[in-house]
Scaffold this motif. Sequence first.
Motif, PDB file in Angstrom:
ATOM      1  N   LEU A  94      -0.237 -10.267  -0.442  1.00  0.00           N
ATOM      2  CA  LEU A  94      -1.201 -10.637  -1.186  1.00  0.00           C
ATOM      3  C   LEU A  94      -2.314 -11.650  -0.231  1.00  0.00           C
ATOM      4  CD1 LEU A  94       0.272 -11.264  -4.648  1.00  0.00           C
ATOM      5  CD2 LEU A  94      -1.661  -9.543  -4.214  1.00  0.00           C
ATOM      6  N   SER A  95      -1.627 -12.302   0.609  1.00  0.00           N
ATOM      7  CA  SER A  95      -2.297 -13.115   1.314  1.00  0.00           C
ATOM      8  C   SER A  95      -3.560 -12.272   2.248  1.00  0.00           C
ATOM      9  CB  SER A  95      -1.538 -14.012   2.108  1.00  0.00           C
ATOM     10  OG  SER A  95      -0.726 -13.062   3.242  1.00  0.00           O
ATOM     11  N   SER A  96      -2.912 -11.244   2.492  1.00  0.00           N
ATOM     12  CA  SER A  96      -4.027 -10.286   3.288  1.00  0.00           C
ATOM     13  C   SER A  96      -5.044  -9.683   2.310  1.00  0.00           C
ATOM     14  CB  SER A  96      -3.387  -9.595   4.326  1.00  0.00           C
ATOM     15  OG  SER A  96      -2.338  -8.653   3.398  1.00  0.00           O
ATOM     16  N   PHE A  97      -4.825  -9.570   0.883  1.00  0.00           N
ATOM     17  CA  PHE A  97      -5.376  -8.841   0.148  1.00  0.00           C
ATOM     18  C   PHE A  97      -6.771  -9.483  -0.088  1.00  0.00           C
ATOM     19  CE2 PHE A  97      -1.678  -6.628  -2.544  1.00  0.00           C
ATOM     20  CZ  PHE A  97      -1.476  -5.708  -1.268  1.00  0.00           C
ATOM     21  N   SER A  98      -7.911  -8.564  -0.626  1.00  0.00           N
ATOM     22  CA  SER A  98      -9.231  -9.065  -0.864  1.00  0.00           C
ATOM     23  C   SER A  98      -9.230  -9.545  -2.225  1.00  0.00           C
ATOM     24  CB  SER A  98     -10.309  -7.837  -1.030  1.00  0.00           C
ATOM     25  OG  SER A  98      -9.779  -6.616  -1.714  1.00  0.00           O
ATOM     26  N   PRO A  99     -10.288 -10.080  -3.132  1.00  0.00           N
ATOM     27  CA  PRO A  99     -10.163 -10.667  -4.319  1.00  0.00           C
ATOM     28  C   PRO A  99     -10.145  -9.587  -5.280  1.00  0.00           C
ATOM     29  CG  PRO A  99     -12.104 -11.452  -2.898  1.00  0.00           C
ATOM     30  CD  PRO A  99     -11.555 -10.408  -2.171  1.00  0.00           C
ATOM     31  N   ASP A 100     -10.784  -8.253  -5.079  1.00  0.00           N
ATOM     32  CA  ASP A 100     -10.430  -7.187  -6.092  1.00  0.00           C
ATOM     33  C   ASP A 100      -8.980  -6.881  -6.198  1.00  0.00           C
ATOM     34  OD1 ASP A 100     -13.244  -7.380  -6.726  1.00  0.00           O
ATOM     35  OD2 ASP A 100     -13.469  -5.790  -4.880  1.00  0.00           O
ATOM     36  N   GLU A 101      -8.531  -6.707  -4.988  1.00  0.00           N
ATOM     37  CA  GLU A 101      -7.126  -6.378  -5.082  1.00  0.00           C
ATOM     38  C   GLU A 101      -6.012  -7.448  -5.678  1.00  0.00           C
ATOM     39  OE1 GLU A 101      -6.316  -5.857  -0.759  1.00  0.00           O
ATOM     40  OE2 GLU A 101      -6.877  -3.775  -0.780  1.00  0.00           O
ATOM     41  N   LEU A 102      -6.499  -8.756  -5.563  1.00  0.00           N
ATOM     42  CA  LEU A 102      -5.746  -9.637  -6.355  1.00  0.00           C
ATOM     43  C   LEU A 102      -5.876  -9.558  -7.708  1.00  0.00           C
ATOM     44  CD1 LEU A 102      -6.635 -12.700  -3.902  1.00  0.00           C
ATOM     45  CD2 LEU A 102      -4.531 -11.701  -4.332  1.00  0.00           C
ATOM     46  N   LEU A 103      -7.049  -9.296  -8.485  1.00  0.00           N
ATOM     47  CA  LEU A 103      -7.189  -9.367  -9.546  1.00  0.00           C
ATOM     48  C   LEU A 103      -6.338  -7.989 -10.088  1.00  0.00           C
ATOM     49  CD1 LEU A 103     -11.116  -9.357  -9.910  1.00  0.00           C
ATOM     50  CD2 LEU A 103      -9.502 -11.103 -11.063  1.00  0.00           C
ATOM     51  N   ALA A 104      -6.387  -6.876  -9.524  1.00  0.00           N
ATOM     52  CA  ALA A 104      -5.341  -5.629  -9.837  1.00  0.00           C
ATOM     53  C   ALA A 104      -4.069  -6.179  -9.814  1.00  0.00           C
ATOM     54  CB  ALA A 104      -5.637  -4.769  -8.880  1.00  0.00           C
ATOM     55  N   ALA A 105      -3.624  -7.107  -9.150  1.00  0.00           N
ATOM     56  CA  ALA A 105      -2.235  -7.559  -8.827  1.00  0.00           C
ATOM     57  C   ALA A 105      -1.892  -8.504 -10.066  1.00  0.00           C
ATOM     58  CB  ALA A 105      -1.925  -8.383  -7.707  1.00  0.00           C
ATOM     59  N   LYS A 106      -2.905  -9.217 -10.639  1.00  0.00           N
ATOM     60  CA  LYS A 106      -2.620  -9.982 -11.660  1.00  0.00           C
ATOM     61  C   LYS A 106      -2.601  -9.167 -12.946  1.00  0.00           C
ATOM     62  CE  LYS A 106      -4.983 -14.089 -10.067  1.00  0.00           C
ATOM     63  NZ  LYS A 106      -6.178 -15.030 -10.658  1.00  0.00           N
ATOM     64  N   ASP A 107      -3.184  -8.085 -13.074  1.00  0.00           N
ATOM     65  CA  ASP A 107      -2.981  -7.418 -14.165  1.00  0.00           C
ATOM     66  C   ASP A 107      -1.744  -6.647 -14.086  1.00  0.00           C
ATOM     67  OD1 ASP A 107      -5.776  -7.885 -15.041  1.00  0.00           O
ATOM     68  OD2 ASP A 107      -6.456  -6.203 -13.872  1.00  0.00           O
ATOM     69  N   ILE A 108      -1.235  -6.094 -13.011  1.00  0.00           N
ATOM     70  CA  ILE A 108       0.198  -5.485 -12.974  1.00  0.00           C
ATOM     71  C   ILE A 108       1.107  -6.599 -13.320  1.00  0.00           C
ATOM     72  CG2 ILE A 108       1.749  -4.664 -11.457  1.00  0.00           C
ATOM     73  CD1 ILE A 108      -0.681  -3.621  -9.797  1.00  0.00           C
ATOM     74  N   SER A 109       1.096  -7.671 -13.047  1.00  0.00           N
ATOM     75  CA  SER A 109       2.123  -8.764 -13.515  1.00  0.00           C
ATOM     76  C   SER A 109       1.765  -9.249 -14.777  1.00  0.00           C
ATOM     77  CB  SER A 109       1.820 -10.020 -12.453  1.00  0.00           C
ATOM     78  OG  SER A 109       0.411 -10.553 -13.024  1.00  0.00           O
ATOM     79  N   SER A 110       0.964  -9.154 -15.512  1.00  0.00           N
ATOM     80  CA  SER A 110       0.874  -9.430 -16.789  1.00  0.00           C
ATOM     81  C   SER A 110       1.623  -8.315 -17.601  1.00  0.00           C
ATOM     82  CB  SER A 110      -0.542  -9.694 -17.371  1.00  0.00           C
ATOM     83  OG  SER A 110      -1.431  -8.492 -16.989  1.00  0.00           O
ATOM     84  N   PHE A 111       1.438  -6.952 -17.148  1.00  0.00           N
ATOM     85  CA  PHE A 111       1.958  -6.005 -17.777  1.00  0.00           C
ATOM     86  C   PHE A 111       3.502  -5.851 -17.806  1.00  0.00           C
ATOM     87  CE2 PHE A 111       3.516  -1.546 -17.221  1.00  0.00           C
ATOM     88  CZ  PHE A 111       3.306  -1.008 -18.614  1.00  0.00           C
TER      89      PHE A 111
END
Length: 686
Positions: free
Chosen positions: A515-532
């Motif tokens: 995630l450290s190498s991800f862009s802001p859009d990619e971080l938003l997608a990751a947060k959605d996955i973790s909430s799911f």
Amino acid sequence: MTSRLQNKLLQDPPDARKNPGKSYKRIDFEFLRKIGDGAYGQVWKVKHKKTSALFALKQVPKSKVVSILQQFSREVNILYKLSHPHIIKLLTHFEDDKYFYLIMELIEGGTLFHKLYREKNLLETTAAQYFREVVLAVEYLHSQNPPIVHRDIKPENILLDREGRIKLIDFGWANYCERQGRTRKTFCGTSEYMPPEIIGNIGHDISADIWCLGVLLYEMLVGTTPFKNSEREEMSRMIVQDMIRFPQWLSPLSADLIGLMLTKDYERRPNIYEIKHHAWLKSIEPIRPTIVQHFEKPEVLNNFTTKEIEYKKDYTTEATDSGESEGEFEGKYARKKGKKSLEEIRENVLAENAETNRNKDKLEIIFAMMNMEKEKLTQLEEKIAKKRKENSQLSNAHIELCSKNFDANLEVNRLEGVDINELAERKKSMQRKMLETGKECKIYKLKLDELRKKVNKESVSIANNEFILQKLKIAFDQITNASKHERNDKKSSENELKINIEFLKQQLIEKTSVLSSFSPDELLAAKDISSFIKNRMNIINDMAREISKKIEFAEERANDIEQMMQELKINYDMKKGEICQNCQNCKDKITKNQRIEKEAKRSSSRKRSEETRKDLKFSLSESKLLNFPIDHTHIEKAHERIKVLFTQNLKSMISRLEKIIVRKKKTHNELQAEILKNHEVINCNL
């Protein structure tokens, strides 16, 4: 060496005084076996290692004798002083730091106590022989100057050698008496043999030994002491107050001698000289040769004067006792005599030895002839006894046969005189009783049938209850199995979830690094996955809680079902116990009624038998008064009639028994059939 001399408590023995260098030690003897135990020590059979001679060694611990050292030393001194064929001989003694050792002659025939224990009581001839030898030993003790009183004469203190001659032992209570007065006041001896003057503590003298001799003779002839009692106080009272009781079979002369010796008043008791010359001892010839002791009769019976003693041994050729040299014997003899010189004594001893040697062969021949005659006499006595037994048996058999014949004849006459009308009346009464008993039996059968019906109903209800219980058990098993499956599924799902969580954690760790190498859009997608994922985890936890609640509910239901089953089981056992108790009570009532009927029948039969016995006794008395003659032809006819009547009665009884057996078999078969039917019904219900 110095320590041994310091601990020395007794004086040196006579042989050590004459030979100062001669002394014995425990190592000089080989201990073979223990002969007996005493209150103060043990007696061993030992062998001298150098000479291989056998002795009896009494080993006494010093710790037990220190308090009574004066009494023990007096016993040793008295034994050294005494030399008599019927008194144990003390040869020498020695001591060490722990023990005193007394070397005595070996006697291996056991004690008179063991002989009495085996045989209970002795024949009069053997008792007289033993008593005669004990009297000789006591006479020797009472003739000493001053006189010696033993005070403990009893079967345990009398040994028997291999030839059956006695030896008086155990001088632990022995002491010297003065010439006049009753100087001894020690409370000593065995309680059963204790004279009244010792119990009353009024002083005693040599007459105490006379009392012990009376008790000894009574025990040898009867088998028990005259005043025996389990309580010591009561026995002491009997010795002082009660009169002696003799059995009827005891000979008058022996009872007279025992009564004289057991006189309560010590002054009226006979002395040992009068006992020796009593008519009972003179009437019974000795079994074997004994020594001849000559004493001059004292002027006063109890003045204890000592006279000259001469011994003539009929069964040995030795002039001295074992362990004494000729010179020692001459010295003792000269000291006792006091007037004769050594040469005269030696001549007398040699002359006596020559006479005994001449008479020895003659005596042996006479004894051999006597033994032959005794054997013949015993054989004849055995034959006479056998013939007497046969005659007594034949006479008894003859008397029994005559009485039986006479009784049979009377019974036949009684049966001939019986009236037929009386028999018919008895028969009718018996038939009435039989009818009454038959009615009672029918009533009991009806009661039994009712009880059987009740039992059948209860058995059906019991079978239904058992069927319900089995169904409940099956349901309980199913619930338990389902709960087990649910538990297993829960565990497996929990394990899977744990594995998934660990896997997700690893992925998160990996993805955090990514995630450290991800862009802001990619971080938003990751947060959605973790909430799911969190939502899904919450749903899974809720499902696990619901499943655990269902399992707990199933377990509670299973426990309730188990309690219901236990309650049903208890109710079933209670009903079963009540039914069994009712059946048992009914059975007991029936058996009681049957017993009462049987007892009534037996009492009636006993009354009849008593009436017949009275009639027979009356007829017997009349026949005795009239001198009724016995005719053998009538007796034979009576026997035949009795046999016929007996066979008829037996046949009738056998036929009745067979009928009863058939009835019992039928009832048994019916019961078995009913039981099988009940089992089939129960199986069908199950």
